[in-house]
Scaffold this motif. Structure first.
Motif, PDB file in Angstrom:
ATOM      1  N   LEU A  72      -0.132   3.764 -49.654  1.00 37.32           N
ATOM      2  CA  LEU A  72      -0.137   4.017 -48.211  1.00 37.32           C
ATOM      3  C   LEU A  72       0.240   5.462 -47.933  1.00 37.32           C
ATOM      4  N   GLN A  73      -0.339   6.004 -46.892  1.00 37.06           N
ATOM      5  CA  GLN A  73       0.062   7.300 -46.365  1.00 37.06           C
ATOM      6  C   GLN A  73       0.466   7.077 -44.916  1.00 37.06           C
ATOM      7  N   VAL A  74       1.634   7.552 -44.547  1.00 30.88           N
ATOM      8  CA  VAL A  74       2.134   7.430 -43.181  1.00 30.88           C
ATOM      9  C   VAL A  74       2.208   8.832 -42.591  1.00 30.88           C
ATOM     10  N   PHE A  75       1.480   9.036 -41.497  1.00 29.90           N
ATOM     11  CA  PHE A  75       1.577  10.278 -40.743  1.00 29.90           C
ATOM     12  C   PHE A  75       2.483   9.989 -39.562  1.00 29.90           C
ATOM     13  N   CYS A  76       3.459  10.856 -39.342  1.00 32.52           N
ATOM     14  CA  CYS A  76       4.463  10.611 -38.311  1.00 32.52           C
ATOM     15  C   CYS A  76       4.619  11.863 -37.445  1.00 32.52           C
ATOM     16  N   SER A  77       4.564  11.666 -36.133  1.00 38.00           N
ATOM     17  CA  SER A  77       4.662  12.811 -35.219  1.00 38.00           C
ATOM     18  C   SER A  77       6.078  13.374 -35.131  1.00 38.00           C
ATOM     19  N   ASP A  78       7.063  12.607 -35.615  1.00 34.07           N
ATOM     20  CA  ASP A  78       8.469  13.033 -35.558  1.00 34.07           C
ATOM     21  C   ASP A  78       9.189  12.459 -36.783  1.00 34.07           C
ATOM     22  N   VAL A  79       9.412  13.285 -37.793  1.00 35.13           N
ATOM     23  CA  VAL A  79       9.985  12.782 -39.047  1.00 35.13           C
ATOM     24  C   VAL A  79      11.399  12.234 -38.890  1.00 35.13           C
ATOM     25  N   ALA A 101       3.361   7.855 -49.092  1.00 32.89           N
ATOM     26  CA  ALA A 101       3.720   9.191 -48.619  1.00 32.89           C
ATOM     27  C   ALA A 101       4.110   9.071 -47.153  1.00 32.89           C
ATOM     28  N   PHE A 102       5.080   9.872 -46.730  1.00 32.78           N
ATOM     29  CA  PHE A 102       5.503   9.925 -45.327  1.00 32.78           C
ATOM     30  C   PHE A 102       5.387  11.385 -44.918  1.00 32.78           C
ATOM     31  N   LEU A 103       4.385  11.682 -44.101  1.00 31.97           N
ATOM     32  CA  LEU A 103       4.053  13.061 -43.792  1.00 31.97           C
ATOM     33  C   LEU A 103       4.326  13.396 -42.342  1.00 31.97           C
ATOM     34  N   ALA A 112       0.277   8.620 -30.497  1.00 35.19           N
ATOM     35  CA  ALA A 112       0.933   7.677 -31.398  1.00 35.19           C
ATOM     36  C   ALA A 112       2.028   8.390 -32.181  1.00 35.19           C
ATOM     37  N   ARG A 113       3.023   7.612 -32.588  1.00 32.93           N
ATOM     38  CA  ARG A 113       4.094   8.147 -33.433  1.00 32.93           C
ATOM     39  C   ARG A 113       3.716   8.043 -34.904  1.00 32.93           C
ATOM     40  N   PHE A 114       2.927   6.998 -35.238  1.00 30.28           N
ATOM     41  CA  PHE A 114       2.584   6.711 -36.633  1.00 30.28           C
ATOM     42  C   PHE A 114       1.082   6.482 -36.776  1.00 30.28           C
ATOM     43  N   GLU A 115       0.526   6.951 -37.887  1.00 29.36           N
ATOM     44  CA  GLU A 115      -0.821   6.588 -38.289  1.00 29.36           C
ATOM     45  C   GLU A 115      -0.775   6.309 -39.784  1.00 29.36           C
ATOM     46  N   LEU A 116      -1.347   5.177 -40.186  1.00 29.49           N
ATOM     47  CA  LEU A 116      -1.315   4.772 -41.588  1.00 29.49           C
ATOM     48  C   LEU A 116      -2.717   4.697 -42.163  1.00 29.49           C
ATOM     49  N   ILE A 117      -2.835   5.138 -43.403  1.00 27.58           N
ATOM     50  CA  ILE A 117      -4.059   5.052 -44.185  1.00 27.58           C
ATOM     51  C   ILE A 117      -3.672   4.340 -45.484  1.00 27.58           C
ATOM     52  N   GLY A 118      -4.526   3.442 -45.961  1.00 29.70           N
ATOM     53  CA  GLY A 118      -4.136   2.733 -47.167  1.00 29.70           C
ATOM     54  C   GLY A 118      -5.289   2.339 -48.059  1.00 29.70           C
ATOM     55  N   ILE A 119      -4.923   1.932 -49.258  1.00 25.26           N
ATOM     56  CA  ILE A 119      -5.846   1.387 -50.242  1.00 25.26           C
ATOM     57  C   ILE A 119      -5.258   0.087 -50.745  1.00 25.26           C
TER      58      ILE A 119
END
Length: 124
Positions: A72-79, A101-103, A112-119
């Motif tokens: 999983l990759q987590v994109f976060c607008s505010d770490v 990953a937490f980016l 959005a605060r979070f966006e997730l991409i996964g396999i």
């Protein structure tokens, strides 16, 4: 190579996921919107639940569960929301957690605060 595409909302110009050769599922970026809207909830906790619920729905379309996720990759607008996200995230798994990953990110779609991409990978 066989591909099966899964789309919940055909109005968007992308698939929610693609299943390759019947076992590897690649998920598009997922965000936690209030049902039927383009609005995010008022709290980060609720948004984290909504995005993880959405991941579960997409996995179910391919006959999979959270345990099938291998990355999983987590994109976060505010770490600073790291711990908030993690507290919710842990409740979605019963076994080992997938690599992740937490980016930190700038503004995400629909604020959005979070966006997730996964396999995910289906067991043979």
């Amino acid at each position: 190579m066989g591909r099966e595409y899964f789309t919940q909302n055909p109005q968007y110009p992308f698939a929610d996921a693609v299943l390759v050769d019947g076992h590897a599922l690649y998920l598009s970026g997922r965000i936690g919107l209030l049902p039927g809207t383009t609005q995010t909830p008022s709290t980060a906790e609720e948004e984290a639940r909504l995005v993880l619920d959405d991941i579960q729905k997409v996995l179910a379309l391919a006959g999979m569960k959270m345990e099938h996720l291998v990355q999983l990759q987590v994109f976060c607008s505010d770490v600073s929301l790291w711990e908030t996200f993690n507290a919710v995230y842990r409740t979605y798994f019963t076994g080992p957690l997938p690599p992740r990953a937490f980016l930190g990110s700038g503004t995400l779609l629909f604020n959005a605060r979070f966006e997730l991409i996964g396999i995910a990978v289906k067991d043979n």
